[in-house]
Design an enzyme around this catalytic site. Structure first.
Site, PDB file in Angstrom:
ATOM      1  CB  THR A  62      -1.022  -0.136   1.061  1.00 60.51           C
ATOM      2  OG1 THR A  62      -1.762   1.097   1.203  1.00 60.51           O
ATOM      3  CG2 THR A  62      -0.279  -0.054   2.518  1.00 60.51           C
ATOM      4  CE  LYS A  66      -1.850   0.477  -3.581  1.00 61.22           C
ATOM      5  NZ  LYS A  66      -3.052   0.521  -4.012  1.00 61.22           N
ATOM      6  CG  ASN A  87      -2.979  -4.674  -5.180  1.00 59.43           C
ATOM      7  OD1 ASN A  87      -2.615  -5.522  -5.982  1.00 59.43           O
ATOM      8  ND2 ASN A  87      -4.092  -4.455  -4.686  1.00 59.43           N
ATOM      9  CG  ASP A 102      -5.562  -1.436  -5.818  1.00 58.56           C
ATOM     10  OD1 ASP A 102      -6.081  -2.245  -4.911  1.00 58.56           O
ATOM     11  OD2 ASP A 102      -4.593  -0.770  -5.912  1.00 58.56           O
ATOM     12  N   GLY A 127      -9.486  11.582 -11.932  1.00 60.33           N
ATOM     13  CA  GLY A 127      -7.912  11.350 -11.450  1.00 60.33           C
ATOM     14  C   GLY A 127      -7.193  10.740 -12.446  1.00 60.33           C
ATOM     15  CB  ALA A 128      -4.614  11.055 -14.700  1.00 61.65           C
ATOM     16  N   GLY A 129      -3.897   9.261 -11.561  1.00 66.60           N
ATOM     17  CA  GLY A 129      -2.814   8.840 -10.589  1.00 66.60           C
ATOM     18  C   GLY A 129      -2.776   7.244 -10.553  1.00 66.60           C
ATOM     19  CE1 TYR A 217     -10.517   1.955   1.963  1.00 68.58           C
ATOM     20  CE2 TYR A 217     -10.583   1.973   4.240  1.00 68.58           C
ATOM     21  CZ  TYR A 217      -9.938   1.581   3.144  1.00 68.58           C
ATOM     22  OH  TYR A 217      -8.812   1.122   3.197  1.00 68.58           O
TER      23      TYR A 217
HETATM   24  P1  NDP Z   1      -2.163   9.389  -6.504  1.00 68.64           P
HETATM   25  O1  NDP Z   1      -1.335  10.185  -5.359  1.00 68.64           O
HETATM   26  O2  NDP Z   1      -1.324   8.448  -7.262  1.00 68.64           O
HETATM   27  O3  NDP Z   1      -2.960  10.046  -7.439  1.00 68.64           O
HETATM   28  C1  NDP Z   1      -3.752  11.274  -6.849  1.00 68.64           C
HETATM   29  C2  NDP Z   1      -4.869  11.723  -7.854  1.00 68.64           C
HETATM   30  O4  NDP Z   1      -5.727  12.703  -7.315  1.00 68.64           O
HETATM   31  C3  NDP Z   1      -3.806  12.665  -9.086  1.00 68.64           C
HETATM   32  O5  NDP Z   1      -4.883  12.517 -10.269  1.00 68.64           O
HETATM   33  C4  NDP Z   1      -4.188  14.119  -8.463  1.00 68.64           C
HETATM   34  O6  NDP Z   1      -4.181  14.995  -9.549  1.00 68.64           O
HETATM   35  C5  NDP Z   1      -5.571  14.130  -7.975  1.00 68.64           C
HETATM   36  N1  NDP Z   1      -5.788  15.079  -6.852  1.00 68.64           N
HETATM   37  C6  NDP Z   1      -5.064  15.245  -5.369  1.00 68.64           C
HETATM   38  N2  NDP Z   1      -5.676  16.031  -4.856  1.00 68.64           N
HETATM   39  C7  NDP Z   1      -6.864  16.538  -5.777  1.00 68.64           C
HETATM   40  C8  NDP Z   1      -7.805  17.585  -5.537  1.00 68.64           C
HETATM   41  N3  NDP Z   1      -7.810  18.350  -4.327  1.00 68.64           N
HETATM   42  N4  NDP Z   1      -8.580  17.844  -6.533  1.00 68.64           N
HETATM   43  C9  NDP Z   1      -8.741  17.153  -7.454  1.00 68.64           C
HETATM   44  N5  NDP Z   1      -7.759  16.107  -7.813  1.00 68.64           N
HETATM   45  C10 NDP Z   1      -6.936  15.928  -6.943  1.00 68.64           C
HETATM   46  O7  NDP Z   1      -3.111   8.487  -5.421  1.00 68.64           O
HETATM   47  P2  NDP Z   1      -3.737   7.121  -5.759  1.00 68.64           P
HETATM   48  O8  NDP Z   1      -4.256   7.327  -7.308  1.00 68.64           O
HETATM   49  O9  NDP Z   1      -2.885   6.264  -5.325  1.00 68.64           O
HETATM   50  O10 NDP Z   1      -4.998   7.143  -4.854  1.00 68.64           O
HETATM   51  C11 NDP Z   1      -6.314   7.965  -5.112  1.00 68.64           C
HETATM   52  C12 NDP Z   1      -7.336   7.466  -4.285  1.00 68.64           C
HETATM   53  O11 NDP Z   1      -7.635   6.157  -4.294  1.00 68.64           O
HETATM   54  C13 NDP Z   1      -6.896   7.688  -2.571  1.00 68.64           C
HETATM   55  O12 NDP Z   1      -7.953   8.435  -1.855  1.00 68.64           O
HETATM   56  C14 NDP Z   1      -6.701   6.305  -2.038  1.00 68.64           C
HETATM   57  O13 NDP Z   1      -6.799   6.127  -1.127  1.00 68.64           O
HETATM   58  C15 NDP Z   1      -7.849   5.440  -3.031  1.00 68.64           C
HETATM   59  N6  NDP Z   1      -7.489   4.050  -3.059  1.00 68.64           N
HETATM   60  C16 NDP Z   1      -8.554   3.347  -2.585  1.00 68.64           C
HETATM   61  C17 NDP Z   1      -8.513   1.880  -2.789  1.00 68.64           C
HETATM   62  C18 NDP Z   1      -9.298   0.772  -2.335  1.00 68.64           C
HETATM   63  O14 NDP Z   1      -9.177  -0.395  -2.189  1.00 68.64           O
HETATM   64  N7  NDP Z   1     -10.472   1.391  -1.743  1.00 68.64           N
HETATM   65  C19 NDP Z   1      -7.305   1.195  -3.476  1.00 68.64           C
HETATM   66  C20 NDP Z   1      -6.443   2.150  -3.930  1.00 68.64           C
HETATM   67  C21 NDP Z   1      -6.575   3.596  -3.924  1.00 68.64           C
HETATM   68  P3  NDP Z   1      -2.914  15.580 -10.264  1.00 68.64           P
HETATM   69  O15 NDP Z   1      -2.449  14.883 -11.151  1.00 68.64           O
HETATM   70  O16 NDP Z   1      -3.463  16.971 -10.823  1.00 68.64           O
HETATM   71  O17 NDP Z   1      -1.980  15.722  -9.061  1.00 68.64           O
END
Ligand code: NDP
Length: 271
Positions: A62, A66, A87, A102, A127-129, A217
């Site tokens: 986690t 990752k 993961n 995931d 989102g694009a993370g 969550y």
């Molecule tokens: P990353 O850090 O890789 O990506 C974050 C993303 O969120 C980017 O696209 C970023 O945009 C965007 N972002 C951050 N802050 C804001 C904001 N204030 N407004 C709009 N966009 C925003 O994170 P992850 O992809 O790893 O995780 C994303 C979410 O998914 C987390 O909340 C995590 O807890 C959840 N998750 C849940 C899982 C589950 O099993 N339920 C499993 C995996 C993740 P930018 O590119 O502009 O920075």
């Protein structure tokens, strides 16, 4: 003898994975021990090496490891390669298998638990993370009519749309402001909810039969869930996704698929 598994993270004390895997093991009669493993921020590689040397059979990974896990694995599944993130690690003789469950967990929660068929629907991914990247291939495999990616940094959404545009489904990028709804399914894969923020989506993305799922969550609905509900959508949190991604990892490791419904019900029960 019980075989050992763990979840590696930093922080990791909050992880629900040990409780989920213990429930799966009890339900399926599998003998295993599943623990939390706190790795130093600069010590992921050494932690994995020590676990494998000590006979651990596999690990979930986690935040924030990752991407490092994907680099460390010696064999990646197609979905892990597409996600660029891992993961689930499996320690085999001389090899480290890397998978990403995931996205499959997300789709299982939407299709099975929420009884929402993605096929033919208009999907919006926010989102694009890493989480968005992991979700894309499994979402596209369900054959939605179209998928739009919106991100705070538009170039990242455009790069993802380019990378995933050849799966037989139209994939386009949009800014938040230019989004034209309503969408049938909206997945919030931004980390905005972690900071108590709302991704700046216009209310017009929601319709009265929209399923709006926040990957986050917690013990109360996120701002995104409240915003979606206030505009008539059906809001859902990421707890079902968490349980489903764990079930996918459990099945990979143990060759037995647990029944997720009672475990999800147990986690949702007020304590
Ligand atoms: P990353 O850090 O890789 O990506 C974050 C993303 O969120 C980017 O696209 C970023 O945009 C965007 N972002 C951050 N802050 C804001 C904001 N204030 N407004 C709009 N966009 C925003 O994170 P992850 O992809 O790893 O995780 C994303 C979410 O998914 C987390 O909340 C995590 O807890 C959840 N998750 C849940 C899982 C589950 O099993 N339920 C499993 C995996 C993740 P930018 O590119 O502009 O920075």
């Amino acid at each position: 003898m019980s075989e050992r598994y763990c979840v590696i993270g930093n922080p990791v004390a909050h992880s629900k994975s040990p409780a989920i895997h213990a429930a799966f093991a009890a339900q399926t009669g599998q003998h295993l021990v599943y623990e939390r493993c706190l790795a130093p921020l600069d010590g992921f590689r050494a932690t994995v090496a020590a676990l494998a040397a000590a006979g651990c059979k596999g690990a979930n990974v986690t935040v924030p490891f990752k991407l490092e896990a994907a680099a460390l694995a010696t064999a990646l599944t197609a979905r892990a390669r597409a996600a660029g993130a891992v993961n689930t690690l499996t320690f085999l003789a001389g090899e480290i298998g890397g998978d990403n469950t995931d996205g499959a967990g997300l789709v299982a929660d939407i299709v099975r638990n929420a009884a929402f068929a993605i096929r033919g629907q208009r999907v919006l991914l926010l989102g694009a993370g890493g989480a968005a990247r992991g979700a894309l291939l499994p979402l596209l495999a369900e054959q939605p009519a179209a998928l739009v990616i919106a991100n705070r940094t538009p170039a990242s959404a455009a790069a993802l749309a380019d990378a995933f545009g050849s799966e037989g489904v139209p994939v386009t990028a949009s800014t938040f402001a230019a989004l034209a709804g309503p969408f049938d399914l909206i997945v919030n894969a931004t980390s905005a909810s972690l900071g108590g923020e709302l991704p700046p989506v216009p209310a017009t993305v929601f319709g009265t039969s929209t399923l709006a799922l926040d990957m986050m969550y917690g013990n109360k609905p996120t701002l995104f869930m409240d915003f979606a509900s206030a505009h008539g959508a059906i809001a859902r949190d990421g707890l079902g996704m968490l349980v489903e991604q764990a079930a996918e990892a459990f099945a990979l490791w143990r060759g037995v698929r647990p029944d997720t419904a009672p475990v999800l019900q147990q986690l949702r029960a007020p304590s």
